[in-house]
Every structure is written in C-alpha cells, then in structure tokens.
Design a protein around this motif. Structure first.
Motif, short mmCIF file in Angstrom:
data_model
loop_
_atom_site.label_atom_id
_atom_site.label_comp_id
_atom_site.label_asym_id
_atom_site.label_seq_id
_atom_site.Cartn_x
_atom_site.Cartn_y
_atom_site.Cartn_z
N ASP A 1 0.83 -1.20 0.00
CA ASP A 1 0.00 0.00 0.00
C ASP A 1 0.87 1.27 0.00
N PRO A 2 0.78 2.09 -1.06
CA PRO A 2 1.62 3.30 -1.13
C PRO A 2 1.44 4.26 0.04
N SER A 3 0.27 4.30 0.66
CA SER A 3 0.07 5.21 1.78
C SER A 3 0.76 4.70 3.05
N ARG A 4 1.09 3.43 3.09
CA ARG A 4 1.74 2.83 4.27
C ARG A 4 3.23 2.62 4.08
N TYR A 5 3.65 2.34 2.88
CA TYR A 5 5.06 2.01 2.60
C TYR A 5 5.69 3.14 1.80
N LYS A 6 5.87 4.27 2.45
CA LYS A 6 6.28 5.50 1.77
C LYS A 6 7.71 5.45 1.24
N LYS A 7 8.59 4.70 1.89
CA LYS A 7 9.98 4.63 1.39
C LYS A 7 10.04 3.93 0.05
N CYS A 8 9.30 2.84 -0.10
CA CYS A 8 9.29 2.13 -1.39
C CYS A 8 8.80 3.04 -2.50
N LEU B 1 0.89 -2.76 -9.64
CA LEU B 1 0.75 -1.43 -9.04
C LEU B 1 1.92 -0.52 -9.44
N ILE B 2 3.14 -1.07 -9.45
CA ILE B 2 4.29 -0.28 -9.89
C ILE B 2 4.08 0.20 -11.32
N GLN B 3 3.66 -0.70 -12.20
CA GLN B 3 3.47 -0.35 -13.60
C GLN B 3 2.31 0.62 -13.80
N GLN B 4 1.29 0.51 -12.95
CA GLN B 4 0.15 1.43 -13.03
C GLN B 4 0.57 2.83 -12.57
N MET B 5 1.30 2.92 -11.46
CA MET B 5 1.67 4.22 -10.90
C MET B 5 2.87 4.84 -11.60
N HIS B 6 3.75 4.00 -12.12
CA HIS B 6 4.97 4.47 -12.77
C HIS B 6 5.22 3.66 -14.05
N PRO B 7 4.45 3.92 -15.10
CA PRO B 7 4.63 3.14 -16.34
C PRO B 7 6.04 3.23 -16.91
N GLN B 8 6.78 4.29 -16.53
CA GLN B 8 8.16 4.44 -17.00
C GLN B 8 9.05 3.30 -16.47
N PHE C 1 10.50 5.05 -5.99
CA PHE C 1 10.00 5.01 -7.37
C PHE C 1 9.69 6.42 -7.87
N ASP C 2 9.07 7.24 -7.01
CA ASP C 2 8.81 8.63 -7.39
C ASP C 2 10.11 9.36 -7.70
N HIS C 3 11.13 9.12 -6.88
CA HIS C 3 12.41 9.81 -7.07
C HIS C 3 13.07 9.42 -8.39
N VAL C 4 13.14 8.12 -8.69
CA VAL C 4 13.85 7.73 -9.90
C VAL C 4 13.09 8.11 -11.17
N VAL C 5 11.81 8.39 -11.04
CA VAL C 5 11.03 8.83 -12.19
C VAL C 5 10.99 10.35 -12.29
N ASN C 6 10.74 11.03 -11.16
CA ASN C 6 10.48 12.48 -11.19
C ASN C 6 11.38 13.32 -10.29
N GLY C 7 12.20 12.70 -9.46
CA GLY C 7 12.96 13.45 -8.46
C GLY C 7 14.10 14.26 -9.05
N LYS C 8 14.54 15.24 -8.28
CA LYS C 8 15.69 16.04 -8.68
C LYS C 8 16.97 15.29 -8.37
N ASN C 9 17.90 15.34 -9.27
CA ASN C 9 19.17 14.68 -9.10
C ASN C 9 20.07 15.52 -8.20
N TYR C 10 20.65 14.91 -7.19
CA TYR C 10 21.50 15.60 -6.22
C TYR C 10 22.69 16.28 -6.89
N PHE C 11 23.27 15.64 -7.91
CA PHE C 11 24.46 16.17 -8.56
C PHE C 11 24.14 17.11 -9.72
N ASN C 12 22.96 16.97 -10.27
CA ASN C 12 22.56 17.82 -11.39
C ASN C 12 21.11 18.24 -11.18
N PRO C 13 20.89 19.38 -10.49
CA PRO C 13 19.51 19.81 -10.18
C PRO C 13 18.64 20.04 -11.40
N ASN C 14 19.24 20.18 -12.58
CA ASN C 14 18.46 20.37 -13.79
C ASN C 14 17.95 19.05 -14.36
#
Length: 137
Positions: free
Chosen positions: A28-35, A84-91, A39-52
C-alpha cells in the motif's frame, strides 16, 4: 538524498555493478512510503548532482514479500506489486523486478516442524520455480 550519491558511487566503482531496490514490502503506497518514494524519485525526483536533471538510475526493482502460509500467496503479492508499480509508474515497466524473499509464512521465528527439515527447502524451491515461470512469460 542518499540515492543519487550511492548510484554515482556504484557507477564510479564499476559500471558493471547494478543498483536498485528498495527491498521493502512495497504494498500500500500510503503505508510504505519509502518504497514508493524511491519510485517517485527515480522517475520524477531532482538529481542531487545535477539539479536540472529529473529522475535517476534504477537497474532493478526488488521487494520483499512473504507468504501467509501458502507459496501462492507470495506469487500473488508479487504480481499485485508489479501491477501497481506499472500502473503508478509506467516508465518503470521495463525495469527488471524480483522478490528477494522465499519464506512461505510471515514470522520466521515461529516454531514449525516443516522449517526444521527438507520440506522448508522444497517449499522455497517451489516458490522460486513459480517466480521463474511467471517472469519467463
């Protein structure tokens, strides 16, 4: 953010090293926020070394599902998580996925006769075979 520095360190050590995760339950995404945060980070997050740059490297997705007493429970949880991963993050649909668990029952510390003999090994092999059959389709 420790993901981007770790990813960069792995790549600097050897381009052959694979980097992924998160190795958690990822139900459950509302319970397992780290997981789901990973996924949110690798799809949409800002890169620490390259903010662009958005997103990040993930060479594989791993999670950790145990069964509820039946080996089929693990397989069904694996399929549900992959869906669920593929539904929320098709990338991430083409990223290899594996379940790093083979225990058919939560509570490894519970005394069960079958855990002390060859039945346990046979059950784990059965679970691995079921996963291989699923993933080879």
């Amino acid at each position: 953010n420790y993901y981007n520095p770790c990813s960069k360190g792995f790549r600097a050590a050897s381009p052959m090293l694979r980097f992924g995760g998160p190795g958690g339950s990822c139900r459950d995404p509302s319970r397992y926020k780290k997981c789901w945060g990973l996924f949110d980070h690798v799809v949409n997050g800002k890169n620490y070394f390259n903010p662009n740059q958005t997103g990040g490297r993930i060479d594989f997705i791993s999670f950790h599902h145990k069964g509820g007493g039946e080996s089929l429970d693990i397989l069904e949880a694996t399929i549900a998580t992959m869906d669920l991963i593929q539904q929320m993050h098709p990338q991430l649909a083409s990223v290899p996925v594996y379940n790093d668990e083979g225990d058919p029952m939560v509570g490894w510390n519970k005394p069960e006769d079958w855990r002390a003999d060859v039945r346990y090994a046979a059950i784990v092999v059965k679970i691995l075979a079921q996963h291989q059959n699923l993933l080879s389709r």
